[in-house]
Structure formats: C-alpha cells, structure tokens
Write an enzyme that holds these catalytic residues in place. Structure first.
Site, PDB file in Angstrom:
ATOM      1  N   LYS A 149       9.587  27.407 -31.128  1.00 38.43           N
ATOM      2  CA  LYS A 149       8.187  27.712 -30.844  1.00 38.43           C
ATOM      3  C   LYS A 149       7.521  28.274 -32.093  1.00 38.43           C
ATOM      4  CE  LYS A 149       8.574  28.875 -25.935  1.00 38.43           C
ATOM      5  NZ  LYS A 149       7.632  27.881 -25.403  1.00 38.43           N
ATOM      6  N   ARG A 206      13.533  23.729 -16.794  1.00 38.75           N
ATOM      7  CA  ARG A 206      13.943  22.709 -15.822  1.00 38.75           C
ATOM      8  C   ARG A 206      15.428  22.382 -15.961  1.00 38.75           C
ATOM      9  NH1 ARG A 206       9.372  18.832 -18.246  1.00 38.75           N
ATOM     10  NH2 ARG A 206       8.532  20.866 -18.815  1.00 38.75           N
TER      11      ARG A 206
HETATM   12  N1  BES Z   1       8.728  29.219 -20.925  1.00 40.71           N
HETATM   13  C1  BES Z   1       7.968  28.106 -21.364  1.00 40.71           C
HETATM   14  C2  BES Z   1       6.664  27.956 -20.592  1.00 40.71           C
HETATM   15  C3  BES Z   1       5.564  28.911 -20.952  1.00 40.71           C
HETATM   16  C4  BES Z   1       4.757  28.681 -22.044  1.00 40.71           C
HETATM   17  C5  BES Z   1       5.320  30.002 -20.156  1.00 40.71           C
HETATM   18  C6  BES Z   1       3.720  29.552 -22.343  1.00 40.71           C
HETATM   19  C7  BES Z   1       4.287  30.851 -20.464  1.00 40.71           C
HETATM   20  C8  BES Z   1       3.484  30.641 -21.545  1.00 40.71           C
HETATM   21  C9  BES Z   1       8.770  26.822 -21.169  1.00 40.71           C
HETATM   22  O1  BES Z   1      10.127  26.945 -21.344  1.00 40.71           O
HETATM   23  C10 BES Z   1       8.274  25.874 -22.214  1.00 40.71           C
HETATM   24  O2  BES Z   1       8.467  26.144 -23.352  1.00 40.71           O
HETATM   25  N2  BES Z   1       7.630  24.799 -21.783  1.00 40.71           N
HETATM   26  C11 BES Z   1       7.100  23.835 -22.666  1.00 40.71           C
HETATM   27  C12 BES Z   1       7.394  22.477 -22.097  1.00 40.71           C
HETATM   28  C13 BES Z   1       7.070  21.356 -23.023  1.00 40.71           C
HETATM   29  C14 BES Z   1       8.001  21.376 -24.201  1.00 40.71           C
HETATM   30  C15 BES Z   1       7.180  20.071 -22.251  1.00 40.71           C
HETATM   31  C16 BES Z   1       5.596  24.072 -22.788  1.00 40.71           C
HETATM   32  O3  BES Z   1       4.968  24.382 -21.776  1.00 40.71           O
HETATM   33  O4  BES Z   1       5.078  23.981 -23.887  1.00 40.71           O
HETATM   34 MN    MN Z   2      10.680  26.708 -23.374  1.00 45.24          MN
END
Ligand code: BES
Ligand code: MN
Ligand code: ZN
Length: 496
Positions: A277, A351
C-alpha cells in the site's frame, strides 16, 4: 458511567444538573413545562427574553433556578418540533454530553424519554441515550503515560414522569451490555499492530472464554494446514506472526437449535503485502481487524444479556506483510473448499482469509452465517462513514439486518450481488482470481465470498467505511456491534 432510570419530578429532584429539551419557537418539553410551572415561569421568561431559542445546538446553562433544589439546569435546543426525528434526538443527546463534559457536574438527570420521536418508543430513546453517553466518555489513552483528564460525570439518571416499567428497565440493561461490547470492540481495534497480533486476539478470546463460559478453540497454522486452508495461510506466509483461527461458542439455547455464526476479519495489520500500500495513512490498517473486534464485542454483549440463542464466533486472524516468503502476484493457491484462486493482488487478502473461515463455518451446521469485514476501499467510496455495505444470498436476511441497523442507527445499505458481476472474477489459470477490477469493487469482493457460502444462508457486512474515523477524531467506532446485537436479540425474540 453508571446509568439508571427512575420516576422524577424535576421541581423536587436534587442533582448537579437537570437537562431539558426546548423546541424552536420556545415550546418546552413536557418535563420542562412542569418545572416552569413550579418555578414561576422562570424558563418561559428566558425564552421570552430570547436567551433560549430552542434552535438545534443552542444550549443555555442556568447556574441556579430559584424554587428548584437542583444545582444547575441545562436547556438544550431541539430544533423545529415538526422536524424532530431520530437524527435530531441523537444530535440533542450528543450536544448534551459535550456540554456536560465541559462542566464539573458529577451527575445529571436527563428528561429526554418523553420527547416525541416519530415511530420510536421509550426503549429506543433509552438505548440511544446510553450508547451515545457511553460513546462520549470513551478515551483510547491506555498507552499514554499520563492518561487524559477524566470526565467528572459519573452518574446519569434518566428521569421519567411515571414509574419506569420492566420494559424500560430491560432496555437500560440491554443497552449497557451493548455499550460494554462497543467498548471492547473499540479497545481492541485501537490497539496498535505490534500489540494486537493474531496471538494477542487468541489470548483475549481465551480470557473471554474463562469470564463468560464460552467454549474457545484456537487453531494453529499446522492445524489449518491439515484442513487445507491454503488460501488463509497464503496471507500469513509473509509475516513473522503466526495466523490463528479462533472460535468462541456461546450456547444460550437448546442444543438442537442451529447457531448463528459470526465470522470477523481479523487482519491485525494490512500492509498490502507485495502489492504494498502507499505510505500515507498506512497506520490505519491496524484497524483491519475491526470485523473481528465487532464479533468479540457482540459476543460479550449477548453473554451479558444471557441471550437465549446459540451463537458461534469464527475469527480468522493474520498479518499481511511483504517478505521473501510472501505470496506474489500471479501465485495460485487452493482453498479449503477445493477451489483454486489466482492471487493477482496480495492486498485483496481479506477475502483470502475469509473464504477458508466461511468454509470452516459450515462445521457448526449454521442456521445463518454473517461475516463482518473491513473488506474494500470501494465500499468507503460508495457509502462513506454512514452505512456499512450489506450483501446477502437471501433477501429476507438482508432485510432483517438492515432493520436492526435502522433501529440502532448503525445503518447498513443493501447492495446487489447479481450474477452479472461474477464474470469479473474469471481467471485464465485458476477457478477464480482474487480481484475483479476497479468497477464495483465492493460487489466483486462480496461475489468472491459468495462462492464459498452456497450451502447456507449468508450475509456479508463491509464495514471499511464505518468501523473507524480518520483525521483528528481518529479512532474505532465500535460499529457494527449495535446492529449485530440487535439482530441477535430480534432473532432470540422470534425463536421463543
Ligand atoms: N483492508 C483493505 C480494505 C480497506 C481499504 C479498508 C481502505 C479500509 C480502508 C483490504 O484488504 C484491501 O486492501 N482491499 C483492496 C482490494 C483491492 C486490491 C481489490 C482495496 O480496497 O483497495
Ligand atoms: Mn488489503
Ligand atoms: Zn485488508
């Protein structure tokens, strides 16, 4: 804070502060009107003079009121009477708490249960007052060397015009249980990733098991290996913290009654893994275990209520970190269900741990399974911090959860799970891929989970936008403990 409810005549009530509502245009609430009559119209005089407007947010603190034994009287503006609904009531309670916390008052009597909120009964008002007041005193200062100044307010009494019946008393104890559950959820969520690890969550579960007679089981990585949970294990591969699969069983009803299983995402820190990230606000990914925290909180609340229902909590917990052993984009893993998954983005890890936990949940022969997860940033874009995303393979279950959210003001909005979205998960190399592109990101995440929940009634709550607040007020919200607990309470009532 200590809460109680009792019959009280404001003109005789001793207290550091009595609190009343005033509508815009100067109409006093029934209790305030009673006090006004008993004190020679001192309140109406203030309204006539223009000091008390009754506008929403307007507060006037009287340091004495001759003829009444209370030390102070607080008048809180409620806005226009014809517009007085849930939100206005909630805002008035919040304003009251903020105002009281600026004073030295140790106790207060709130005359709010007689305020007319359309379609809401006394129990609803009691519930809201308690949850909002408990919320207002919450501090995450466990790790500060000098704790923040504590509030003076110790005791809040809800004043009623008649002797409160058993329904009102019941509403109060139930609300206190929910408040305790929310506090636990917030405490766990606010802890940093270096303290709140999967091992820490497992230890907390064991402690809870001792205190509240839950049966607690913790599966280690070697156990998960044997069960074939390679999807879950692919996430913890890059971390030095071993993954845990935690289950808590609460049996409040007949053995034969099939349980509700709550599955909570317990990602104690989500760096994104190899699909790292960006740095800004990455600290907030310590909150990626808020789903798990809300399940812990809900279990505590129903145990305190001694709810007559069987409920099982399943918490897959892991870190998502990049290292030499971490999953790489393009890797293919086999889930416990036997389906293969192409990991195109290691940041779509929620997931991956949930699918194996959902397969595992079938062991409890559930009546219903609800998973709760901070699953997608796309859900934050769609619904913001107001509503959680709600997905289900059965419309009636979605309606029941949405209704529980409406009632508790812990809202969830029903989102689609139509087959048309499923093709976004097609992979050239495996049974599915773990991402579905930018379009409808929260829907395709739910679609992914739906492939593992075909054998039972299931709903998924995406709480990425609702579980915590960013910015200056950064902190966990304790949501959706109120929604989940209310849903289970409603279930217990219909099973009777
Ligand atoms: N934990 C995150 C989701 C999230 C993002 C929660 C921002 C709260 C605030 C999850 O694991 C994630 O990183 N999801 C990705 C999925 C994508 C790579 C398809 C996302 O939402 O960017
Ligand atoms: Mn994630
Ligand atoms: Zn995550």
């Amino acid at each position: 804070m200590e809460f109680s409810i009792k019959q009280s005549n404001p003109e005789n009530q001793r207290s550091a502060c009595l609190v009343f509502g005033v509508f815009e245009g100067g109409q006093l609430s029934p209790a305030a009107h009673q006090l006004d009559l008993a004190t020679h119209h001192q309140l109406s005089d203030l309204i006539a003079r223009g000091d008390v407007t009754g506008k929403a947010g307007n507060t006037v603190m009287l340091q004495t009121l001759s003829g009444a034994p209370a030390e102070r009287v607080l008048l809180v503006g409620l806005g226009k009477k014809e517009e007085f609904k849930e939100k206005q009531f909630i805002d008035a309670v919040r304003t009251t708490c903020v105002t009281l916390h600026k004073t030295i008052c140790k106790d207060a009597v709130l005359y709010f249960t007689d305020l007319p909120v359309k379609a809401r009964d006394e129990s609803w008002k009691i519930n809201q007052i308690i949850l909002l007041s408990a919320e207002s005193i919450y501090r995450a200062d466990e790790l500060k060397s000098k704790p923040a100044d504590k509030h003076s307010l110790r005791k809040m009494i809800l004043g009623c015009d008649k002797k409160p019946g058993s329904t009102a008393q019941h509403a109060l104890t139930q609300a206190c249980a929910v408040a305790h559950g929310m506090k636990l959820a917030k405490d766990l969520s606010n802890l940093p990733g270096n303290i709140c690890t999967p091992t820490y969550l497992a230890e907390q579960a064991k402690k809870m098991g001792e205190d509240h007679k839950f049966k607690v089981t913790v599966l280690e990585e070697k156990d998960m290996e044997k069960l074939g949970m390679h999807s879950l294990l692919s996430v913890s591969r890059g971390s030095r913290q071993p993954a845990k699969l935690i289950t808590l069983e609460y049996r409040g009803a007949d053995k034969k009654q099939k349980p509700v299983v709550l599955v909570g995402k317990g990602l104690t820190f989500d760096s994104g893994g190899i699909s790292l990230k960006p740095g800004a606000e990455m600290d907030e990914m310590k909150y990626d275990m808020c789903g798990a925290a809300s399940v812990f909180g809900t279990m505590l609340a129903i145990a305190e209520m001694e709810l007559k229902l069987n409920v099982v909590a399943v918490i897959p917990s892991s870190e998502n970190m990049p290292d030499g052993a971490a999953s790489k984009p393009g890797d293919i893993v086999k889930s416990m269900a036997g389906l293969t998954i192409e990991i195109l983005n290691t940041d779509a890890e929620g997931r991956l741990i949930l699918c194996d936990a959902l397969t595992y949940a079938a062991r409890f022969e559930p009546d219903t399974v609800v998973d709760i997860a901070t699953l997608t940033g796309a859900c934050v874009i769609a619904l913001g911090g107001v509503a959680s995303g709600l997905f289900s393979n059965q419309d009636q279950l979605a309606c029941e959860l949405a209704a529980a959210g409406d009632y508790t003001n812990d809202k969830a909005w029903h989102m689609p799970l139509w087959d048309e979205y499923q093709t976004q998960l097609d992979s050239n190399f495996a049974d599915m891929q773990n991402i579905g592109g930018r379009a409808a990101g929260s829907v395709t995440a739910a679609c992914f989970l739906s492939r593992f929940t075909k054998d039972y009634r299931w709903a998924h709550l995406d709480i990425a936008g609702t579980a915590w607040k960013s910015g200056k007020e950064k902190g966990a919200t304790g949501r959706p403990v109120p929604l989940l607990t209310q849903y289970l309470v409603n279930r217990a009532n219909t099973e009777k």
